[in-house]
Design an enzyme around this catalytic site. Structure first.
Site, PDB file in Angstrom:
ATOM      1  N   SER A 289       0.856  -1.162   0.053  1.00 13.95           N
ATOM      2  CA  SER A 289      -0.008  -0.100  -0.051  1.00 13.95           C
ATOM      3  C   SER A 289       0.842   1.189  -0.029  1.00 13.95           C
ATOM      4  O   SER A 289       1.930   1.217   0.532  1.00 13.95           O
ATOM      5  CB  SER A 289      -0.942   0.043   1.212  1.00 13.95           C
ATOM      6  OG  SER A 289      -0.018   0.268   2.391  1.00 13.95           O
ATOM      7  N   ASP A 290       0.385   2.266  -0.590  1.00 12.03           N
ATOM      8  CA  ASP A 290       0.937   3.544  -0.466  1.00 12.03           C
ATOM      9  C   ASP A 290       0.445   3.852   0.960  1.00 12.03           C
ATOM     10  O   ASP A 290      -0.039   3.336   1.751  1.00 12.03           O
ATOM     11  CB  ASP A 290       0.325   4.606  -1.270  1.00 12.03           C
ATOM     12  CG  ASP A 290       1.079   5.813  -1.441  1.00 12.03           C
ATOM     13  OD1 ASP A 290       2.143   6.175  -0.662  1.00 12.03           O
ATOM     14  OD2 ASP A 290       1.019   6.498  -2.582  1.00 12.03           O
ATOM     15  N   TRP A 291       1.518   4.866   1.849  1.00 12.14           N
ATOM     16  CA  TRP A 291       1.687   5.329   3.088  1.00 12.14           C
ATOM     17  C   TRP A 291       0.267   5.603   3.587  1.00 12.14           C
ATOM     18  O   TRP A 291      -0.129   6.708   3.184  1.00 12.14           O
ATOM     19  CB  TRP A 291       2.874   5.937   3.458  1.00 12.14           C
ATOM     20  CG  TRP A 291       4.079   5.175   3.557  1.00 12.14           C
ATOM     21  CD1 TRP A 291       4.885   5.353   4.703  1.00 12.14           C
ATOM     22  CD2 TRP A 291       4.758   4.327   2.729  1.00 12.14           C
ATOM     23  NE1 TRP A 291       5.911   4.513   4.676  1.00 12.14           N
ATOM     24  CE2 TRP A 291       5.787   3.963   3.336  1.00 12.14           C
ATOM     25  CE3 TRP A 291       4.345   3.873   1.598  1.00 12.14           C
ATOM     26  CZ2 TRP A 291       6.683   2.866   2.938  1.00 12.14           C
ATOM     27  CZ3 TRP A 291       5.115   2.682   1.198  1.00 12.14           C
ATOM     28  CH2 TRP A 291       6.234   2.556   1.717  1.00 12.14           C
TER      29      TRP A 291
END
Length: 870
Positions: A289-291
Site C-alpha cells: 500500500s501507499d503510506w
C-alpha cells in the site's frame, strides 16, 4: 476468474455530466462502479523468470510460522525504524527487517548519495541504454545504503493533465515511452540487487483530493478521496499499458494508490489488483500500500494487497488493520490460509529474484535524521545508538547524471545562435540560474523554489550532495574562453537588467522555471498541482523584457512539464529556446555542455507544448464536485490525452510531442515494411492449479500471545502478537463472530482451480504471450546531411484506422549516432499488441479490420515516411 462484461466496468453515466449541487452528494447508483473479482490469484511456480525465485521462496516460507508471515506482511509503523517503511524481521530464520524507501531520482533523506535527473528528463533522452544505466546506478546506491525495495519507477501519474504535480516523477503521457522507461528502470534496479516498485497503481493523476486528511487541511470538506473514473478500453489501451511493460520486465513489487478508481479505493480494489494486475497481467510479485492508503483489513487482503505500509492506520498510532488483526483473521478463517501463504510467497519470491541469500548488509542510514547518533526507533525515542554511518554510495555517477541531463535537454528553437563559440560577452539573467541562498537542501523535501530548479518537491526527492548552478558553470566556461561575463540572479531587477543586456555584443541567456510536487506540501498556493501553466516568479515578463532589449536572447526552461510560451516564443530576438527539465546535481555543467556544443542536443520533448491551457483538454479538478462525498473525476476523454487530444481536435501546437532540434540535420528515406511469420493469436484457456498451502497451524490462541516480560516492547511498534486469548478482545473487530462467508465477498476464500482469462498468459507475465509476437519490421534510412556527428531519435507511429482511434500512436523508436554524410538504418518492430485494440465484449485484444498505416519521422507531426500494412 469469471469473465467481466463491459457493463460491470462502466466509468460513469451520461446523466452525471452536470456538476453536483454543493449541498448534495451524487446519487450512489449514478457513480462509477468497480466490479468485484475474487479470489485473489495465487503465485504461479512456472511463470517465466520466476521459477528459481519461487523454489527458494517456497523453501523459506514453508518454515515460517503464522506470526512470522504476519510480521513479514505488516509494516512496523511510521518512523518505527530507519527507513520510510519496514516490515517485521524473521530473526529465527536469519532475515532482518526489509527496508522500503523512496528513490525515484535518488535516495530520499540521506547523505553521500546522488541527485539524478527526473524520470521525465530521462524520458526526453529517448535512450533505452541511458534509462537502464540510470536505473542501475540508483539501484546500486540504494543497495549500498541497505535498501531492499526502491519505491519507483513511476507510471502513475502517466500525465493526463499537464499541471498535475508529480508528472515529473514519471516519464511521459505517452504509454509506450513511459513503458520503455518503466521496463528499463526496473531491469536496472533489479540487476543492481534491489526490488523495484512500480507505482502508483493506477489512475493517480493529480494531487488534489488524493487523501481526505490532506484535503481537509487545505479547507476542503470531503469524506472520501477522489475517484478516478476510467472505462475499460481506456484503462487497457492507456493507463495499464506501461504497468504491463513493468510486469513483463519482471518487476518485484507494485504500490497501490491513494485515490479511488471507479469509487473503490486502489488498495482494496479487487478489479485492479486481483483482476487486472495478478490475473490478466500475471504479476508474480507483491502489492504494497501507499503510506496510509489502506482502509480495511481482511477485505484488503482478499482484494490482493500483500503488504501494509507503513503498518499503522494513521501515522504514529500503533494501531494496524493487520498485525494482530491479521493474525486473528487467519486463525478464525476470515482470511484463508492460502492467502497469507501467498502474501509471504510473493514477498520472498521478489526478494530471491534479486538476492542470492537472506544474509543482508545492515541498513546504514536513518531517514529521520542525519545525525550520526540517535534513537533507532525514532518515533518512540528508544534504542540510542549509531544510526547513520554516512556511507558514500555515489561512485562515478556524476558523469552519468551530467550525460543524461545534457542528452535529455530539448532544443526547441534555434535560429543559428547555438552552439556558442567563445562569445565576446555573456550575460546570464534570472533567479533560476543561481543558488538557493539558504543552500540546495534548505527546504524539506525541496518544498520551495529558490534559485535554480533541479528537482520538484515531495517524497520523490533526494538531498543534493552538491548542486552545480548554471551561473557557476557558465562563468567557468566564460573565464576559460576569455569572454566577458556578468549575471543578475533575480527576476525583478529591471533597470539593472536592461542596462546590462542592452550593451553591444551581448549574448543574453535567460533562465526561468515552473515547479510542482506532492500534495502534502503547499508552496505559494500550489497544493502539489500547479495552479497554472505559466512561468513562475514573473518569468514570462522577464523573457519578454530581455528579448525586447537584446537581439540575441537564449531562453532556458527548467520545469516539471510544459509551460505556456505563446506570448514570446516566436520573437525574432529570441534566437534559441531549450527545455532542460529537472537535471539533478550536474545542472549547470549539463546545460553548458549543450549551449557550447560539447554535446550535440538530441533530446525530444516527452510531451506537447500547447498554445493554451484549454488545448490539452483534461485538467486538474481543483474543487470538489460531489458535496461532501468523494470528488468524481471522469476520464471522459478516453485515450485522447496530450498529442492524441491535439490531433483529434485538430489544434495547432507550439512544439509537438517528440520535437527536438540538433546542431546537424537529418534526412529520412526508403521506408520498408517486412511482415514476420508470427503464429495466430490464441486466447488463453484452462485453469490454474489449486491454491498452494503449507500445512496446518495451531489454532490455540495462547500460542500467539505477546512474549514474556523479557521481550523488548517498543512504543507504537506494530507486532503480530495477541494480548489476550479472548478472540473478540484480541481483534477489536466489530465484525468478529461473523463467518468468512458472511463477512467476505463471494468467492473471496475460494482456493479451488480458477479459469484463466483469455488475455492472460499461462506462464507469461505481461499478458498473453502472443501479444508480444513481432508482426512487422519497419526500416528506414537516416542520413546525417550536416557537418557534425549527431544522435537522431527516429520515431515509429501507427494509425490503427478506426473511427474511435487516435490519428497516430507512438509504437517504437530508436536512437542512432550518425557521422556527417553517413547513412544509418533504423529498425523498428511492431508487435501484435501494438496493432490491437481492447475489446470490451470479448475482454481480449483484437486487431480490427480497419486499414493500418505505419509512419516514420522526427516527431508526432513530422512524419515524412509512411506505408500501409498488409
Amino acid at each position: 476468474m469469471q469473465l467481466i462484461h463491459a457493463a460491470f466496468w462502466l466509468p460513469f453515466l451520461a446523466a452525471r455530466a452536470a456538476p453536483a449541487d454543493n449541498h448534495a452528494q451524487l446519487i450512489k447508483r449514478d457513480l462509477a462502479y468497480s466490479p468485484p473479482v475474487y479470489p485473489s490469484p495465487w503465485m504461479n511456480p512456472e511463470a517465466d523468470g520466476w521459477a528459481e525465485a519461487y523454489v527458494k521462496a517456497r523453501e523459506f516460507v514453508s518454515q515460517m510460522t503464522l506470526l512470522e508471515k504476519v510480521n513479514l506482511t505488516t509494516g512496523t509503523g511510521w518512523a518505527s525504524e530507519q527507513c520510510v517503511g519496514q516490515v517485521g524481521a524473521i530473526p529465527r530464520l536469519g532475515l532482518r527487517s526489509l527496508c522500503m524507501h523512496d528513490a525515484p531520482l535518488g535516495i530520499r533523506g540521506t547523505d553521500y548519495n546522488s541527485a539524478f535527473p527526473s524520470g521525465q528528463t530521462a524520458a526526453a533522452t529517448w535512450d533505452r541504454q541511458l534509462m537502464y544505466r540510470r536505473g542501475y546506478a540508483i539501484g546500486k546506491e540504494a543497495k549500498g545504503k541497505g535498501i531492499n525495495v526502491i519505491l519507483g519507477p513511476v507510471a502513475g501519474p502517466l500525465g493526463r493533465m499537464p499541471a498535475a504535480g508529480r508528472n515529473w516523477e514519471g516519464f511521459s503521457p505517452d504509454p509506450v515511452l513511459t513503458g520503455v522507461g518503466m521496463a528499463e528502470t526496473v531491469k536496472g534496479h533489479q540487476d543492481a540487487g534491489v526490488i523495484a516498485c512500480a507505482k502508483h497503481f493506477i489512475g493517480n493523476e493529480q494531487e488534489h483530493f488524493r487523501q481526505v486528511g490532506e484535503a481537509r487541511g487545505y479547507g476542503f470538506n470531503i469524506s472520501e478521496t477522489l475517484s478516478s473514473n476510467i472505462d475499460d478500453k481506456t484503462m487497457h489501451e492507456l493507463y495499464l499499458w506501461p504497468f504491463a511493460d513493468a510486469v513483463r520486465a519482471g518487476v518485484g513489487s507494485f504500490m497501490c494508490s491513494y485515490q479511488q478508481v471507479n469509487n473503490s479505493y486502489g488498495c482494496q480494489n479487487s478489479k485492479l489488483m486481483n483482476g487486472l494486475l495478478k490475473d490478466e497481467l500475471g504479476f508474480q510479485g507483491f502489492v504494497l500500500s501507499d503510506w496510509q492508503a489502506q482502509h480495511t483489513g481482511a477485505a484488503a487482503a482478499a482484494a490482493g494487497l500483500d503488504m501494509s505500509m507503513p503498518g499503522d492506520t494513521e501515522f504514529n498510532t500503533g494501531v494496524s488493520f493487520w498485525g494482530t488483526n491479521l493474525t486473528v483473521a487467519v486463525l478464525n478463517g476470515t482470511v484463508p490460509a492460502y492467502r497469507i501463504d501467498d502474501m509471504a510467497m510473493r514477498i520472498m519470491a521478489a526478494f530471491f529474484k534479486v538476492e542470492k541469500s537472506i544474509e543482508l548488509d545492515p541498513i546504514n542510514f536513518s531517514f529521520w535524521s542525519l545525525d550520526t547518533y540517535g534513537p533507532i526507533h525514532w518515533a518512540a525515542g528508544e534504542g540510542y545508538q549509531q544510526i547513520n554511518y554516512h556511507v558514500d554510495v555515489r561512485a562515478d555517477h556524476a558523469n552519468l547524471i551530467r550525460e543524461i541531463a545534457a542528452k535529455g535537454t530539448v532544443l526547441l528553437k534555434n535560429t543559428g545562435s547555438l552552439p556558442l563559440n567563445k562569445p565576446k560577452f555573456v550575460a546570464v539573467i534570472g533567479e533560476d540560474a543561481g543558488p538557493n541562498p539558504n543552500g540546495p537542501n534548505s527546504c524539506a523535501d525541496r518544498g520551495c523554489n529558490n534559485g535554480t530548479l533541479a528537482m520538484g518537491w515531495g517524497s520523490g526527492t533526494a538531498n543534493f550532495p552538491y548542486l552545480i548552478t548554471p551561473d557557476a558553470a557558465l562563468q567557468a566556461q566564460a573565464i576559460k574562453d576569455g569572454s566577458r561575463y556578468e549575471s543578475i540572479l533575480t527576476n525583478y531587477a529591471s533597470s539593472q537588467t536592461r542596462a546590462l543586456v542592452s550593451q553591444d555584443n551581448v549574448t543574453a541567456i535567460v533562465f526561468v522555471n515552473a515547479d510542482s510536487g506532492e500534495g502534502y506540501i503547499n508552496f505559494e498556493g500550489n497544493m502539489g498541482d500547479r495552479n497554472n501553466l505559466t512561468l513562475w516568479r514573473g518569468g514570462d515578463n522577464l523573457v519578454k523584457n530581455v528579448s525586447r532589449w537584446c537581439s540575441n536572447t537564449i531562453v532556458v526552461i527548467h520545469s516539471t512539464g510544459p509551460v505556456l510560451i505563446s506570448e514570446w516564443y516566436d520573437s525574432p530576438n529570441i534566437t534559441a529556446i531549450l527545455w532542460a527539465g529537472l537535471p539533478g546535481q550536474e545542472s549547470g555543467n549539463s546545460i553548458t555542455d549543450v549551449l557550447y556544443g560539447k554535446v550535440n542536443p538530441s533530446g525530444k520533448s516527452p510531451f506537447t507544448w500547447g498554445a493554451t491551457r484549454e488545448g490539452y483538454g483534461a485538467d486538474v479538478l481543483y474543487t470538489p464536485n460531489n458535496g461532501e462525498g468523494a470528488p468524481q473525476q471522469d476520464f471522459s476523454e478516453g485515450v485522447f490525452i496530450d498529442y492524441r487530444y491535439f490531433d483529434k481536435a485538430n489544434t495547432s501546437v507550439i512544439y509537438e510531442f517528440g520535437h527536438g532540434l540538433s546542431y546537424t540535420t537529418f534526412e529520412y528515406s526508403n521506408i520498408q515494411v517486412t511482415k514476420k511469420n508470427a503464429g495466430p493469436y490464441k486466447p488463453t484457456t484452462g485453469q490454474t492449479a489449486p491454491a498452494p498451502t503449507f500445512g496446518n497451524f495451531s489454532t490455540d490462541l495462547s500460542d500467539y500471545l505477546f512474549p514474556d516480560e523479557e521481550f523488548p516492547y517498543v512504543y507504537q511498534y506494530i507486532y503480530p502478537y495477541l494480548n489476550t486469548t479472548d478472540p473478540r478482545n484480541a481483534s477489536g473487530d466489530p465484525h468478529f463472530g461473523q463467518t468468512a462467508e458472511e463477512f467476505m465477498p463471494p468467492h473471496a476464500i475460494d482456493d479451488s482451480p480458477q479459469p484463466l482469462l483469455p488475455s492472460s498468459g499461462k506462464n507469461s507475465p505481461g499478458g498473453n504471450q502472443a501479444l508480444y509476437d513481432i508482426l512487422y519490421e519497419v526500416t528506414a534510412d537516416i542520413t546525417n546531411t550536416g557537418e557534425i556527428v549527431g544522435d537522431e531519435v527516429v520515431q515509429l507511429y501507427v494509425s490503427l484506422g478506426g473511427p474511435d482511434d487516435p490519428k497516430v500512436v507512438l509504437r517504437d523508436f530508436g536512437k542512432l549516432r550518425i557521422e556527417p554524410g553517413q547513412t544509418a538504418k533504423f529498425r523498428g518492430l511492431l508487435t501484435r499488441r501494438d496493432l490491437s485494440n481492447w475489446d470490451v465484449v470479448s475482454q481480449d485484444w483484437v486487431i480490427s479490420e480497419h486499414t493500418k498505416t505505419v509512419f516514420v519521422g522526427k516527431s508526432s507531426r513530422d512524419l515524412g515516411l509512411s506505408a500501409v500494412l498488409e
